[in-house]
Design a protein around this motif. Sequence first.
Motif, PDB file in Angstrom:
ATOM      1  N   THR A  33       0.845  -1.194   0.000  1.00  0.00           N
ATOM      2  CA  THR A  33       0.000   0.000   0.000  1.00  0.00           C
ATOM      3  C   THR A  33       0.879   1.242   0.000  1.00  0.00           C
ATOM      4  O   THR A  33       1.802   1.356   0.807  1.00  0.00           O
ATOM      5  N   LEU A  34       0.607   2.156  -0.912  1.00  0.00           N
ATOM      6  CA  LEU A  34       1.364   3.399  -0.977  1.00  0.00           C
ATOM      7  C   LEU A  34       0.733   4.419  -0.026  1.00  0.00           C
ATOM      8  O   LEU A  34      -0.461   4.706  -0.119  1.00  0.00           O
ATOM      9  N   PRO A  35       1.515   4.995   0.884  1.00  0.00           N
ATOM     10  CA  PRO A  35       0.963   5.952   1.853  1.00  0.00           C
ATOM     11  C   PRO A  35       0.672   7.315   1.216  1.00  0.00           C
ATOM     12  O   PRO A  35       1.190   7.637   0.140  1.00  0.00           O
ATOM     13  N   ASP A  36      -0.137   8.100   1.880  1.00  0.00           N
ATOM     14  CA  ASP A  36      -0.357   9.478   1.460  1.00  0.00           C
ATOM     15  C   ASP A  36       0.883  10.310   1.772  1.00  0.00           C
ATOM     16  O   ASP A  36       1.701   9.948   2.634  1.00  0.00           O
ATOM     17  N   VAL A  37       1.026  11.421   1.051  1.00  0.00           N
ATOM     18  CA  VAL A  37       2.142  12.335   1.275  1.00  0.00           C
ATOM     19  C   VAL A  37       1.615  13.758   1.334  1.00  0.00           C
ATOM     20  O   VAL A  37       0.496  14.047   0.910  1.00  0.00           O
ATOM     21  N   GLU A  38       2.445  14.652   1.851  1.00  0.00           N
ATOM     22  CA  GLU A  38       2.128  16.078   1.862  1.00  0.00           C
ATOM     23  C   GLU A  38       2.883  16.700   0.701  1.00  0.00           C
ATOM     24  O   GLU A  38       4.118  16.773   0.716  1.00  0.00           O
ATOM     25  N   ALA A  39       2.163  17.108  -0.352  1.00  0.00           N
ATOM     26  CA  ALA A  39       2.854  17.556  -1.564  1.00  0.00           C
ATOM     27  C   ALA A  39       1.944  18.407  -2.431  1.00  0.00           C
ATOM     28  O   ALA A  39       0.721  18.446  -2.240  1.00  0.00           O
ATOM     29  N   ASP A  40       2.560  19.076  -3.381  1.00  0.00           N
ATOM     30  CA  ASP A  40       1.837  19.730  -4.473  1.00  0.00           C
ATOM     31  C   ASP A  40       1.533  18.621  -5.489  1.00  0.00           C
ATOM     32  O   ASP A  40       2.446  18.046  -6.077  1.00  0.00           O
ATOM     33  N   ARG A  41       0.266  18.316  -5.687  1.00  0.00           N
ATOM     34  CA  ARG A  41      -0.087  17.146  -6.495  1.00  0.00           C
ATOM     35  C   ARG A  41       0.453  17.248  -7.923  1.00  0.00           C
ATOM     36  O   ARG A  41       0.963  16.258  -8.476  1.00  0.00           O
ATOM     37  N   GLU A  42       0.323  18.406  -8.532  1.00  0.00           N
ATOM     38  CA  GLU A  42       0.767  18.566  -9.918  1.00  0.00           C
ATOM     39  C   GLU A  42       2.273  18.336 -10.038  1.00  0.00           C
ATOM     40  O   GLU A  42       2.748  17.658 -10.960  1.00  0.00           O
ATOM     41  N   LEU A  43       3.036  18.897  -9.103  1.00  0.00           N
ATOM     42  CA  LEU A  43       4.487  18.732  -9.169  1.00  0.00           C
ATOM     43  C   LEU A  43       4.902  17.304  -8.813  1.00  0.00           C
ATOM     44  O   LEU A  43       5.842  16.755  -9.412  1.00  0.00           O
ATOM     45  N   LEU A  44       4.203  16.692  -7.857  1.00  0.00           N
ATOM     46  CA  LEU A  44       4.491  15.293  -7.545  1.00  0.00           C
ATOM     47  C   LEU A  44       4.214  14.412  -8.761  1.00  0.00           C
ATOM     48  O   LEU A  44       4.995  13.497  -9.072  1.00  0.00           O
ATOM     49  N   ARG A  45       3.130  14.691  -9.453  1.00  0.00           N
ATOM     50  CA  ARG A  45       2.837  13.904 -10.657  1.00  0.00           C
ATOM     51  C   ARG A  45       3.951  14.049 -11.680  1.00  0.00           C
ATOM     52  O   ARG A  45       4.293  13.093 -12.379  1.00  0.00           O
ATOM     53  N   HIS A  46       4.515  15.242 -11.784  1.00  0.00           N
ATOM     54  CA  HIS A  46       5.617  15.466 -12.723  1.00  0.00           C
ATOM     55  C   HIS A  46       6.798  14.558 -12.370  1.00  0.00           C
ATOM     56  O   HIS A  46       7.427  13.979 -13.263  1.00  0.00           O
ATOM     57  N   VAL A  47       7.111  14.431 -11.095  1.00  0.00           N
ATOM     58  CA  VAL A  47       8.225  13.574 -10.670  1.00  0.00           C
ATOM     59  C   VAL A  47       7.949  12.120 -11.041  1.00  0.00           C
ATOM     60  O   VAL A  47       8.785  11.442 -11.656  1.00  0.00           O
ATOM     61  N   ILE A  48       6.776  11.618 -10.652  1.00  0.00           N
ATOM     62  CA  ILE A  48       6.431  10.227 -10.935  1.00  0.00           C
ATOM     63  C   ILE A  48       6.397   9.976 -12.441  1.00  0.00           C
ATOM     64  O   ILE A  48       6.916   8.968 -12.942  1.00  0.00           O
ATOM     65  N   ASP A  49       5.813  10.906 -13.187  1.00  0.00           N
ATOM     66  CA  ASP A  49       5.713  10.752 -14.632  1.00  0.00           C
ATOM     67  C   ASP A  49       7.098  10.707 -15.275  1.00  0.00           C
ATOM     68  O   ASP A  49       7.337   9.914 -16.194  1.00  0.00           O
ATOM     69  N   ASN A  50       8.017  11.537 -14.788  1.00  0.00           N
ATOM     70  CA  ASN A  50       9.363  11.545 -15.350  1.00  0.00           C
ATOM     71  C   ASN A  50      10.082  10.228 -15.067  1.00  0.00           C
ATOM     72  O   ASN A  50      10.726   9.660 -15.960  1.00  0.00           O
ATOM     73  N   LEU A  51       9.987   9.738 -13.846  1.00  0.00           N
ATOM     74  CA  LEU A  51      10.677   8.497 -13.489  1.00  0.00           C
ATOM     75  C   LEU A  51      10.096   7.300 -14.244  1.00  0.00           C
ATOM     76  O   LEU A  51      10.840   6.446 -14.738  1.00  0.00           O
ATOM     77  N   VAL A  52       8.780   7.245 -14.348  1.00  0.00           N
ATOM     78  CA  VAL A  52       8.150   6.151 -15.086  1.00  0.00           C
ATOM     79  C   VAL A  52       8.463   6.272 -16.582  1.00  0.00           C
ATOM     80  O   VAL A  52       8.805   5.287 -17.248  1.00  0.00           O
ATOM     81  N   GLY A  53       8.368   7.492 -17.118  1.00  0.00           N
ATOM     82  CA  GLY A  53       8.665   7.699 -18.527  1.00  0.00           C
ATOM     83  C   GLY A  53      10.099   7.339 -18.877  1.00  0.00           C
ATOM     84  O   GLY A  53      10.369   6.707 -19.911  1.00  0.00           O
ATOM     85  N   ASN A  54      11.036   7.724 -18.019  1.00  0.00           N
ATOM     86  CA  ASN A  54      12.442   7.373 -18.247  1.00  0.00           C
ATOM     87  C   ASN A  54      12.638   5.859 -18.222  1.00  0.00           C
ATOM     88  O   ASN A  54      13.384   5.302 -19.034  1.00  0.00           O
ATOM     89  N   ALA A  55      11.996   5.192 -17.268  1.00  0.00           N
ATOM     90  CA  ALA A  55      12.145   3.747 -17.153  1.00  0.00           C
ATOM     91  C   ALA A  55      11.650   3.038 -18.411  1.00  0.00           C
ATOM     92  O   ALA A  55      12.245   2.062 -18.866  1.00  0.00           O
ATOM     93  N   ILE A  56      10.567   3.545 -18.978  1.00  0.00           N
ATOM     94  CA  ILE A  56      10.038   2.952 -20.209  1.00  0.00           C
ATOM     95  C   ILE A  56      10.950   3.250 -21.397  1.00  0.00           C
ATOM     96  O   ILE A  56      11.199   2.393 -22.251  1.00  0.00           O
ATOM     97  N   LYS A  57      11.479   4.462 -21.432  1.00  0.00           N
ATOM     98  CA  LYS A  57      12.325   4.869 -22.565  1.00  0.00           C
ATOM     99  C   LYS A  57      13.691   4.201 -22.534  1.00  0.00           C
ATOM    100  O   LYS A  57      14.162   3.705 -23.565  1.00  0.00           O
ATOM    101  N   TYR A  58      14.330   4.195 -21.379  1.00  0.00           N
ATOM    102  CA  TYR A  58      15.711   3.708 -21.302  1.00  0.00           C
ATOM    103  C   TYR A  58      15.766   2.207 -21.002  1.00  0.00           C
ATOM    104  O   TYR A  58      16.301   1.765 -19.986  1.00  0.00           O
ATOM    105  N   THR A  59      15.195   1.428 -21.902  1.00  0.00           N
ATOM    106  CA  THR A  59      15.292  -0.026 -21.840  1.00  0.00           C
ATOM    107  C   THR A  59      16.001  -0.511 -23.091  1.00  0.00           C
ATOM    108  O   THR A  59      16.029   0.179 -24.115  1.00  0.00           O
ATOM    109  N   ALA A  60      16.577  -1.695 -23.002  1.00  0.00           N
ATOM    110  CA  ALA A  60      17.252  -2.256 -24.168  1.00  0.00           C
ATOM    111  C   ALA A  60      16.232  -2.509 -25.270  1.00  0.00           C
ATOM    112  O   ALA A  60      15.072  -2.834 -24.989  1.00  0.00           O
ATOM    113  N   PRO A  61      16.626  -2.336 -26.533  1.00  0.00           N
ATOM    114  CA  PRO A  61      15.700  -2.562 -27.650  1.00  0.00           C
ATOM    115  C   PRO A  61      15.037  -3.937 -27.556  1.00  0.00           C
ATOM    116  O   PRO A  61      15.692  -4.943 -27.309  1.00  0.00           O
ATOM    117  N   GLY A  62      13.723  -3.941 -27.730  1.00  0.00           N
ATOM    118  CA  GLY A  62      12.979  -5.194 -27.696  1.00  0.00           C
ATOM    119  C   GLY A  62      12.652  -5.702 -26.308  1.00  0.00           C
ATOM    120  O   GLY A  62      12.020  -6.760 -26.164  1.00  0.00           O
TER     121      GLY A  62
END
Length: 217
Positions: free
Chosen positions: A94-123
């Motif tokens: 279970t992921l706990p709640d945090v005290e944050a700016d939601r829009e900026l927190l989403r930017h962090v999560i989106d960047n980390l997830v997006g990078n993980a998807i992009k920087y994988t070996a071909p195929g």
Amino acid sequence: MTMTSHDLRSPLATIAAHLQMLHDDLGDQIAEDLAVMERAVLRMERLLDNLVGYARSEQSDLRTTTVSLAEVVADVTADRVTTANRARVTVDGTLPDVEADRELLRHVIDNLVGNAIKYTAPGTPARLRVSARTIGGEVHVEVADNGIGIPEADRPRVFDAFHRSANSAGYQGTGLGLAICRRIVERHGGRIGVTDAPTGGSLFWFTLPGPGGGTPR
């Protein structure tokens, strides 16, 4: 910054429109040259988006509230995981709640997830594991992937603006995404870092205040 962004986007939009007209009129005669120019316009647009994001991470007012980390991760996953990329995001516990700016927190999560998807070996489809735990009044968030990893020599600078790792050649990027993440996390009073993941890729971690805590800047 909004006005500057508009002023910079306007000529790019004009160039893109004229490239499309040339493509329609001349077709295959100059298709290769047009494709090169269109890719250059797209790279410029991405750089502009990242520059605007960097400025916002520095200058925008923080609007902190109690945010469901689980909802933010689910929201990003819904946008990022597609049939085409065959990525998979697994949430541990279970992921706990945090005290944050939601829009900026989403930017962090989106960047980390997006990078993980992009920087994988071909195929190789991306496999991500997101987890978080509360330690004292602080939430420690981890995003582990099975990507190409970050050489140890690059890790001290990986969150610096415009720095790109030695093994990132061939992958599109501006070198600003992780710098934006660091600034957002630090403005929330947290820390961010990276190490090896058990899956062979990278494990990015960051901390945020738990509900009702922290001294955002």
